[in-house]
Design a protein around this motif. Structure first.
Motif, mmCIF file in Angstrom:
data_model
loop_
_atom_site.group_PDB
_atom_site.id
_atom_site.type_symbol
_atom_site.label_atom_id
_atom_site.label_comp_id
_atom_site.label_asym_id
_atom_site.label_seq_id
_atom_site.Cartn_x
_atom_site.Cartn_y
_atom_site.Cartn_z
ATOM 1 N N ARG A 132 0.824 -1.211 0.000
ATOM 2 C CA ARG A 132 0.000 0.000 0.000
ATOM 3 C C ARG A 132 0.856 1.257 0.000
ATOM 4 O O ARG A 132 0.463 2.275 -0.546
ATOM 5 N N LEU B 158 1.545 1.988 -3.595
ATOM 6 C CA LEU B 158 0.356 2.556 -4.236
ATOM 7 C C LEU B 158 0.173 4.009 -3.818
ATOM 8 O O LEU B 158 -0.181 4.873 -4.629
ATOM 9 N N VAL C 279 -4.510 5.460 0.829
ATOM 10 C CA VAL C 279 -5.108 4.458 -0.046
ATOM 11 C C VAL C 279 -5.765 3.395 0.818
ATOM 12 O O VAL C 279 -5.165 2.881 1.757
ATOM 13 N N ASP D 73 -7.979 -4.310 -3.786
ATOM 14 C CA ASP D 73 -7.187 -3.976 -4.975
ATOM 15 C C ASP D 73 -8.030 -3.709 -6.216
ATOM 16 O O ASP D 73 -7.600 -3.002 -7.111
ATOM 17 N N LEU E 298 -2.393 4.551 -11.463
ATOM 18 C CA LEU E 298 -2.535 3.333 -10.656
ATOM 19 C C LEU E 298 -2.948 2.143 -11.531
ATOM 20 O O LEU E 298 -2.497 1.025 -11.308
ATOM 21 N N ALA F 93 0.340 -0.210 -11.649
ATOM 22 C CA ALA F 93 0.122 -1.293 -10.689
ATOM 23 C C ALA F 93 -1.034 -2.208 -11.053
ATOM 24 O O ALA F 93 -1.309 -3.153 -10.320
ATOM 25 N N ARG G 160 -4.232 -1.693 -10.871
ATOM 26 C CA ARG G 160 -5.250 -1.618 -9.822
ATOM 27 C C ARG G 160 -6.395 -0.740 -10.303
ATOM 28 O O ARG G 160 -6.185 0.263 -10.976
#
Length: 131
Positions: free
Chosen positions: A29, A32, A67, A71, A103, A107, A109
């Motif tokens: 996290r 992120l 965040v 996910d 994001l 990632a 996500r």
């Protein structure tokens, strides 16, 4: 060729098969959060401010992100400073798109919401101050 020989040949050539079958990927996290903060800081109109504690200037910082959520439905809360006289609504909309897009891109996500709190308006051409 036997299955063992095929695997050995694949390893020799560098072919490791499908990446999804080689293991798991966990993105912290904090990573992120850093992606969201960086993306918000890159939005036109976002400003850096000096962090203060008991009236003492510590250092400059940009956007601050939190965040939460699963996910596949992240919730991002941003606290930002904007340059004055930047149009707030347009800047925040651009920032939301940028954070969600980064994001997703970096990632993989999904972002459900990006809540933005504008905590300061900073003059575009701030004269240097002595502290």
């Amino acid at each position: 060729m036997t299955a063992t020989a095929e695997r050995a040949a694949a390893e020799d050539t560098g072919d490791r098969g499908d990446p999804g079958e080689r293991g798991r990927l966990h993105i912290s996290r904090s990573v992120l959060r850093k992606i969201a903060e960086y993306a918000a800081d890159q939005a036109p109109g976002c400003a850096r401010t000096r962090r203060r504690l008991a009236g003492v200037g510590l250092r400059e910082h940009g956007a601050v992100a939190h965040v939460s959520g699963p996910d596949d439905a992240l919730r991002v809360r941003l606290d930002v400073a904007l340059r004055y006289p930047t149009p707030v609504c347009e800047t925040v909309a651009s920032m939301r798109d940028r954070v969600g897009g980064e994001l997703r891109r970096i990632a993989d996500r999904q972002v459900r919401t990006v809540e933005v709190t504008v905590s300061a308006l900073v003059p575009a051409e701030a004269p240097p101050r002595v502290e």
